[in-house]
Scaffold this motif. Structure first.
Motif, PDB file in Angstrom:
ATOM      1  N   ILE A  74      46.173  55.024  91.198  1.00  8.12           N
ATOM      2  CA  ILE A  74      45.295  55.282  91.962  1.00  8.12           C
ATOM      3  C   ILE A  74      43.769  54.655  91.735  1.00  8.12           C
ATOM      4  N   LEU A  75      43.383  54.652  90.411  1.00  3.91           N
ATOM      5  CA  LEU A  75      42.187  53.974  90.225  1.00  3.91           C
ATOM      6  C   LEU A  75      42.283  52.288  90.647  1.00  3.91           C
ATOM      7  N   PHE A  76      43.474  51.612  90.476  1.00  3.83           N
ATOM      8  CA  PHE A  76      43.614  50.462  91.116  1.00  3.83           C
ATOM      9  C   PHE A  76      43.343  50.425  92.502  1.00  3.83           C
ATOM     10  N   GLY A  77      43.949  51.448  93.329  1.00  9.39           N
ATOM     11  CA  GLY A  77      43.694  51.281  94.720  1.00  9.39           C
ATOM     12  C   GLY A  77      41.985  51.628  94.984  1.00  9.39           C
ATOM     13  N   PHE A  78      41.654  52.450  94.291  1.00  7.61           N
ATOM     14  CA  PHE A  78      40.126  52.772  94.452  1.00  7.61           C
ATOM     15  C   PHE A  78      39.216  51.492  94.185  1.00  7.61           C
ATOM     16  N   SER A  80      43.737  43.974 107.226  1.00  7.44           N
ATOM     17  CA  SER A  80      44.292  43.127 108.275  1.00  7.44           C
ATOM     18  C   SER A  80      45.681  42.920 108.250  1.00  7.44           C
ATOM     19  N   PHE A  81      46.174  42.461 106.763  1.00  9.06           N
ATOM     20  CA  PHE A  81      47.368  42.112 106.707  1.00  9.06           C
ATOM     21  C   PHE A  81      48.477  43.313 106.834  1.00  9.06           C
ATOM     22  N   ILE A  82      48.168  44.591 106.477  1.00  3.15           N
ATOM     23  CA  ILE A  82      48.740  45.533 106.550  1.00  3.15           C
ATOM     24  C   ILE A  82      48.869  45.992 108.093  1.00  3.15           C
ATOM     25  N   ASP A  83      47.758  45.916 108.700  1.00  4.25           N
ATOM     26  CA  ASP A  83      48.052  46.226 110.351  1.00  4.25           C
ATOM     27  C   ASP A  83      48.896  45.066 111.160  1.00  4.25           C
ATOM     28  N   GLN A  84      48.822  43.810 110.680  1.00  4.40           N
ATOM     29  CA  GLN A  84      49.795  42.900 111.135  1.00  4.40           C
ATOM     30  C   GLN A  84      51.181  43.287 110.813  1.00  4.40           C
ATOM     31  N   VAL A  85      51.462  43.484 109.584  1.00  6.58           N
ATOM     32  CA  VAL A  85      52.761  43.962 109.358  1.00  6.58           C
ATOM     33  C   VAL A  85      53.348  45.121 110.120  1.00  6.58           C
ATOM     34  N   ALA A  86      52.492  46.180 110.271  1.00  7.26           N
ATOM     35  CA  ALA A  86      52.747  47.548 110.970  1.00  7.26           C
ATOM     36  C   ALA A  86      53.278  47.164 112.391  1.00  7.26           C
ATOM     37  N   LYS A 130      37.031  48.753  97.025  1.00  4.62           N
ATOM     38  CA  LYS A 130      35.517  48.353  96.794  1.00  4.62           C
ATOM     39  C   LYS A 130      35.284  46.780  96.856  1.00  4.62           C
ATOM     40  N   THR A 131      36.251  46.062  96.777  1.00  5.10           N
ATOM     41  CA  THR A 131      35.875  44.548  96.602  1.00  5.10           C
ATOM     42  C   THR A 131      35.964  44.143  97.934  1.00  5.10           C
ATOM     43  N   SER A 132      35.698  42.776  97.933  1.00  5.05           N
ATOM     44  CA  SER A 132      35.834  42.070  99.177  1.00  5.05           C
ATOM     45  C   SER A 132      37.240  41.842  99.923  1.00  5.05           C
ATOM     46  N   ALA A 133      38.340  41.904  99.050  1.00  2.00           N
ATOM     47  CA  ALA A 133      39.847  41.787  99.161  1.00  2.00           C
ATOM     48  C   ALA A 133      40.266  43.034 100.150  1.00  2.00           C
ATOM     49  N   ALA A 134      39.396  43.938 100.376  1.00  2.00           N
ATOM     50  CA  ALA A 134      40.000  45.081 101.137  1.00  2.00           C
ATOM     51  C   ALA A 134      39.947  44.923 102.487  1.00  2.00           C
ATOM     52  N   ALA A 170      37.620  44.741  87.129  1.00  2.19           N
ATOM     53  CA  ALA A 170      38.423  46.158  86.814  1.00  2.19           C
ATOM     54  C   ALA A 170      39.725  45.976  87.590  1.00  2.19           C
ATOM     55  N   VAL A 171      39.676  45.502  88.807  1.00  4.75           N
ATOM     56  CA  VAL A 171      40.894  45.272  89.651  1.00  4.75           C
ATOM     57  C   VAL A 171      41.908  44.589  88.972  1.00  4.75           C
ATOM     58  N   VAL A 172      41.441  43.381  88.490  1.00  6.50           N
ATOM     59  CA  VAL A 172      42.425  42.440  87.891  1.00  6.50           C
ATOM     60  C   VAL A 172      43.090  43.157  86.630  1.00  6.50           C
ATOM     61  N   LEU A 173      42.199  43.676  85.923  1.00  8.18           N
ATOM     62  CA  LEU A 173      42.774  44.352  84.650  1.00  8.18           C
ATOM     63  C   LEU A 173      43.835  45.592  85.071  1.00  8.18           C
ATOM     64  N   LEU A 174      43.364  46.500  86.025  1.00 13.87           N
ATOM     65  CA  LEU A 174      44.236  47.589  86.372  1.00 13.87           C
ATOM     66  C   LEU A 174      45.298  47.062  86.995  1.00 13.87           C
ATOM     67  N   GLY A 175      45.262  45.851  87.908  1.00 13.01           N
ATOM     68  CA  GLY A 175      46.655  45.311  88.596  1.00 13.01           C
ATOM     69  C   GLY A 175      47.427  44.921  87.460  1.00 13.01           C
ATOM     70  N   ILE A 176      47.119  44.072  86.302  1.00 13.38           N
ATOM     71  CA  ILE A 176      47.881  43.522  85.307  1.00 13.38           C
ATOM     72  C   ILE A 176      48.604  44.994  84.594  1.00 13.38           C
ATOM     73  N   LEU A 177      47.959  45.756  84.134  1.00 11.07           N
ATOM     74  CA  LEU A 177      48.441  46.817  83.737  1.00 11.07           C
ATOM     75  C   LEU A 177      49.675  47.644  84.425  1.00 11.07           C
TER      76      LEU A 177
END
Length: 65
Positions: A34-38, A51-57, A42-46, A8-15
């Motif tokens: 919003i659904l893509f983010g939701f 961590s990446f966003i925290d490092q950038v910040a 829930k995936t293991s990529a969260a 679902a994440v892959v499909l929503l990301g492509i769209l």
């Protein structure tokens, strides 16, 4: 359930990429984002993404000071 979430994440990301590239973001497509983010949360990529966003910040915070 995880397999469904990842696909679902892959499909929503492509769209979402298609709609952003066509510059046709509307209310319905915003809901798609919003659904893509939701589903992404829930995936293991969260955890790696957080961590990446925290490092950038932290890097930006270090540059600004």
């Amino acid at each position: 359930m995880t397999t469904f979430s990842v696909s679902a994440v892959v499909l929503l990301g492509i769209l979402l990429v298609v709609f952003i590239r066509n510059k046709s973001m509307r209310l319905g497509y915003s809901i798609l984002a919003i659904l893509f983010g939701f589903f992404l949360a829930k995936t293991s990529a969260a955890a790696p993404l957080q961590s990446f966003i925290d490092q950038v910040a932290n890097t930006i915070n270090g540059i600004v000071k």
